[in-house]
Design a protein around this motif. Structure first.
Motif, PDB file in Angstrom:
ATOM      1  N   VAL A 120       0.801  -1.209  -0.054  1.00 24.84           N
ATOM      2  CA  VAL A 120       0.034  -0.012  -0.105  1.00 24.84           C
ATOM      3  C   VAL A 120       0.935   1.422  -0.156  1.00 24.84           C
ATOM      4  CG1 VAL A 120      -1.809   1.357   1.285  1.00 24.84           C
ATOM      5  CG2 VAL A 120      -1.963  -1.114   0.977  1.00 24.84           C
ATOM      6  N   LYS A 121       1.975   1.087   0.774  1.00 29.39           N
ATOM      7  CA  LYS A 121       2.946   2.287   0.730  1.00 29.39           C
ATOM      8  C   LYS A 121       3.499   2.779  -0.945  1.00 29.39           C
ATOM      9  CE  LYS A 121       4.568   1.854   5.141  1.00 29.39           C
ATOM     10  NZ  LYS A 121       5.624   1.441   6.373  1.00 29.39           N
ATOM     11  N   HIS A 122       3.741   1.657  -1.216  1.00 26.78           N
ATOM     12  CA  HIS A 122       4.374   1.895  -2.755  1.00 26.78           C
ATOM     13  C   HIS A 122       3.176   2.293  -3.638  1.00 26.78           C
ATOM     14  CE1 HIS A 122       8.216   0.069  -1.863  1.00 26.78           C
ATOM     15  NE2 HIS A 122       7.935  -1.100  -1.282  1.00 26.78           N
ATOM     16  N   ARG A 123       2.071   1.671  -3.774  1.00 25.56           N
ATOM     17  CA  ARG A 123       0.981   2.234  -4.564  1.00 25.56           C
ATOM     18  C   ARG A 123       0.599   3.609  -4.081  1.00 25.56           C
ATOM     19  NH1 ARG A 123      -0.697  -3.208  -4.150  1.00 25.56           N
ATOM     20  NH2 ARG A 123      -2.101  -2.763  -2.593  1.00 25.56           N
ATOM     21  N   LEU A 124       0.535   3.996  -2.760  1.00 26.50           N
ATOM     22  CA  LEU A 124       0.380   5.415  -2.358  1.00 26.50           C
ATOM     23  C   LEU A 124       1.202   6.409  -2.742  1.00 26.50           C
ATOM     24  CD1 LEU A 124      -1.558   7.074  -0.812  1.00 26.50           C
ATOM     25  CD2 LEU A 124      -0.298   6.810   1.205  1.00 26.50           C
ATOM     26  N   MET A 150      -7.154   8.686  -0.973  1.00 26.23           N
ATOM     27  CA  MET A 150      -5.957   8.335  -1.399  1.00 26.23           C
ATOM     28  C   MET A 150      -5.428   6.613  -0.775  1.00 26.23           C
ATOM     29  SD  MET A 150      -3.812  11.859  -1.871  1.00 26.23           S
ATOM     30  CE  MET A 150      -2.224  11.081  -2.396  1.00 26.23           C
ATOM     31  N   ILE A 151      -5.717   6.670   0.473  1.00 29.26           N
ATOM     32  CA  ILE A 151      -5.082   5.334   0.945  1.00 29.26           C
ATOM     33  C   ILE A 151      -6.052   4.347   0.573  1.00 29.26           C
ATOM     34  CG2 ILE A 151      -4.908   3.999   3.119  1.00 29.26           C
ATOM     35  CD1 ILE A 151      -3.992   6.870   4.390  1.00 29.26           C
ATOM     36  N   ARG A 152      -7.192   4.593   0.496  1.00 28.42           N
ATOM     37  CA  ARG A 152      -8.419   3.590  -0.036  1.00 28.42           C
ATOM     38  C   ARG A 152      -8.080   3.366  -1.396  1.00 28.42           C
ATOM     39  NH1 ARG A 152     -12.384   7.191   1.932  1.00 28.42           N
ATOM     40  NH2 ARG A 152     -12.387   6.691   4.302  1.00 28.42           N
ATOM     41  N   ALA A 153      -7.719   4.220  -2.317  1.00 26.44           N
ATOM     42  CA  ALA A 153      -7.238   3.862  -3.769  1.00 26.44           C
ATOM     43  C   ALA A 153      -6.036   3.038  -3.847  1.00 26.44           C
ATOM     44  CB  ALA A 153      -7.209   5.291  -4.368  1.00 26.44           C
ATOM     45  N   ALA A 154      -5.316   3.153  -3.004  1.00 24.28           N
ATOM     46  CA  ALA A 154      -4.000   2.476  -2.782  1.00 24.28           C
ATOM     47  C   ALA A 154      -4.034   1.298  -2.286  1.00 24.28           C
ATOM     48  CB  ALA A 154      -2.929   3.229  -2.104  1.00 24.28           C
ATOM     49  N   THR A 155      -5.427   0.610  -1.854  1.00 29.27           N
ATOM     50  CA  THR A 155      -5.389  -0.772  -1.288  1.00 29.27           C
ATOM     51  C   THR A 155      -5.885  -1.547  -2.553  1.00 29.27           C
ATOM     52  OG1 THR A 155      -7.665   0.017  -0.728  1.00 29.27           O
ATOM     53  CG2 THR A 155      -6.096   0.214   1.093  1.00 29.27           C
ATOM     54  N   PHE A 156      -6.508  -1.041  -3.723  1.00 33.29           N
ATOM     55  CA  PHE A 156      -6.737  -1.732  -4.635  1.00 33.29           C
ATOM     56  C   PHE A 156      -5.747  -2.307  -5.488  1.00 33.29           C
ATOM     57  CE2 PHE A 156     -10.650   0.885  -3.932  1.00 33.29           C
ATOM     58  CZ  PHE A 156     -11.545  -0.292  -3.488  1.00 33.29           C
ATOM     59  N   VAL A 157      -5.562  -3.664  -5.706  1.00 32.71           N
ATOM     60  CA  VAL A 157      -4.554  -4.054  -6.492  1.00 32.71           C
ATOM     61  C   VAL A 157      -4.982  -4.321  -7.713  1.00 32.71           C
ATOM     62  CG1 VAL A 157      -2.845  -6.059  -6.708  1.00 32.71           C
ATOM     63  CG2 VAL A 157      -3.950  -5.598  -4.251  1.00 32.71           C
ATOM     64  N   PRO A 158      -4.432  -3.446  -8.571  1.00 39.63           N
ATOM     65  CA  PRO A 158      -4.601  -3.621 -10.334  1.00 39.63           C
ATOM     66  C   PRO A 158      -4.504  -5.018 -10.720  1.00 39.63           C
ATOM     67  CG  PRO A 158      -2.671  -2.674  -9.966  1.00 39.63           C
ATOM     68  CD  PRO A 158      -3.277  -2.843  -8.750  1.00 39.63           C
ATOM     69  N   LYS A 159      -5.580  -5.263 -11.648  1.00 35.60           N
ATOM     70  CA  LYS A 159      -5.360  -6.919 -12.109  1.00 35.60           C
ATOM     71  C   LYS A 159      -4.228  -7.042 -13.019  1.00 35.60           C
ATOM     72  CE  LYS A 159     -10.057  -8.690 -12.275  1.00 35.60           C
ATOM     73  NZ  LYS A 159     -11.023  -8.874 -13.225  1.00 35.60           N
ATOM     74  N   ALA A 160      -3.744  -7.874 -12.888  1.00 32.52           N
ATOM     75  CA  ALA A 160      -2.305  -8.332 -13.860  1.00 32.52           C
ATOM     76  C   ALA A 160      -3.008  -8.480 -15.445  1.00 32.52           C
ATOM     77  CB  ALA A 160      -1.750  -9.241 -13.774  1.00 32.52           C
ATOM     78  N   ARG A 161      -2.596  -7.648 -16.369  1.00 32.83           N
ATOM     79  CA  ARG A 161      -3.042  -7.862 -17.661  1.00 32.83           C
ATOM     80  C   ARG A 161      -2.482  -8.927 -18.345  1.00 32.83           C
ATOM     81  NH1 ARG A 161      -1.448  -7.272 -23.091  1.00 32.83           N
ATOM     82  NH2 ARG A 161      -3.193  -6.679 -24.413  1.00 32.83           N
ATOM     83  N   LYS A 162      -3.379  -9.949 -19.061  1.00 38.89           N
ATOM     84  CA  LYS A 162      -2.896 -11.109 -19.595  1.00 38.89           C
ATOM     85  C   LYS A 162      -2.751 -10.929 -21.078  1.00 38.89           C
ATOM     86  CE  LYS A 162      -5.213 -14.228 -16.563  1.00 38.89           C
ATOM     87  NZ  LYS A 162      -6.234 -15.327 -16.498  1.00 38.89           N
ATOM     88  N   ALA A 163      -1.586 -11.097 -21.692  1.00 32.88           N
ATOM     89  CA  ALA A 163      -1.284 -10.808 -23.236  1.00 32.88           C
ATOM     90  C   ALA A 163      -2.089 -11.960 -24.084  1.00 32.88           C
ATOM     91  CB  ALA A 163       0.275 -10.881 -23.551  1.00 32.88           C
ATOM     92  N   THR A 164      -2.925 -11.197 -25.205  1.00 30.39           N
ATOM     93  CA  THR A 164      -3.595 -12.008 -25.825  1.00 30.39           C
ATOM     94  C   THR A 164      -3.437 -11.780 -27.155  1.00 30.39           C
ATOM     95  OG1 THR A 164      -5.549 -10.855 -26.097  1.00 30.39           O
ATOM     96  CG2 THR A 164      -5.571 -12.365 -24.126  1.00 30.39           C
TER      97      THR A 164
END
Length: 141
Positions: free
Chosen positions: A55-59, A97-111
């Motif tokens: 969370v610190k890194h995303r924040l 801002m902290i709440r937004a940083a708690t969401f882990v973005p989905k990893a994109r799968k290359a297609t």
């Protein structure tokens, strides 16, 4: 040391928030010149024991230029004439801002496009090319 809940799993100690009050700029007339209604909030993200490392890194990424090199997040609010309202607004911005940083973005799968999709694309290009070729000069033999 009361804890302020931010999410279900994250609470921040109120002692971690350092608020300073300064004179506001802009509209407000003589009131602006006499009161310290603007709020500057400092939150040491790097040394906060209540935030997970991820969370610190995303924040830090979300904060951008509002984060100092020492890992201190600085937010300022001077939108209201009331110090209490500015204080509440700047805290809400920090918590958002902290709440937004708690969401882990989905990893994109290359297609890759399927064979049928490639064929449809080429057919559409040929059809469009035919339409455009039909707009040219008519040559009579």
């Amino acid at each position: 040391m009361p804890l302020i809940p931010v999410t279900r799993s994250i609470s921040i100690d109120s002692d971690e928030l350092e608020e300073s009050f300064v004179r506001s700029t802009g509209a407000g007339g003589q009131h602006v010149n006499t009161t310290d209604s603007a709020v500057q909030l400092r939150f040491d993200v790097g040394n906060s024991p209540n935030l997970p490392e991820a969370v610190k890194h995303r924040l830090a990424a979300i904060a951008g230029r509002r984060m100092t090199a020492d890992g201190v997040l600085i937010l300022r609010s001077e939108g209201s004439r009331s110090q209490a309202m500015n204080r509440q607004e700047v805290r809400e911005r920090l918590f958002a801002m902290i709440r937004a940083a708690t969401f882990v973005p989905k990893a994109r799968k290359a297609t890759k496009p399927s064979k049928a999709a490639k064929a449809r694309r080429v057919d559409a290009k040929k059809a469009r090319s035919g339409i455009k070729a039909g707009r040219g000069r008519i040559i009579l033999d």
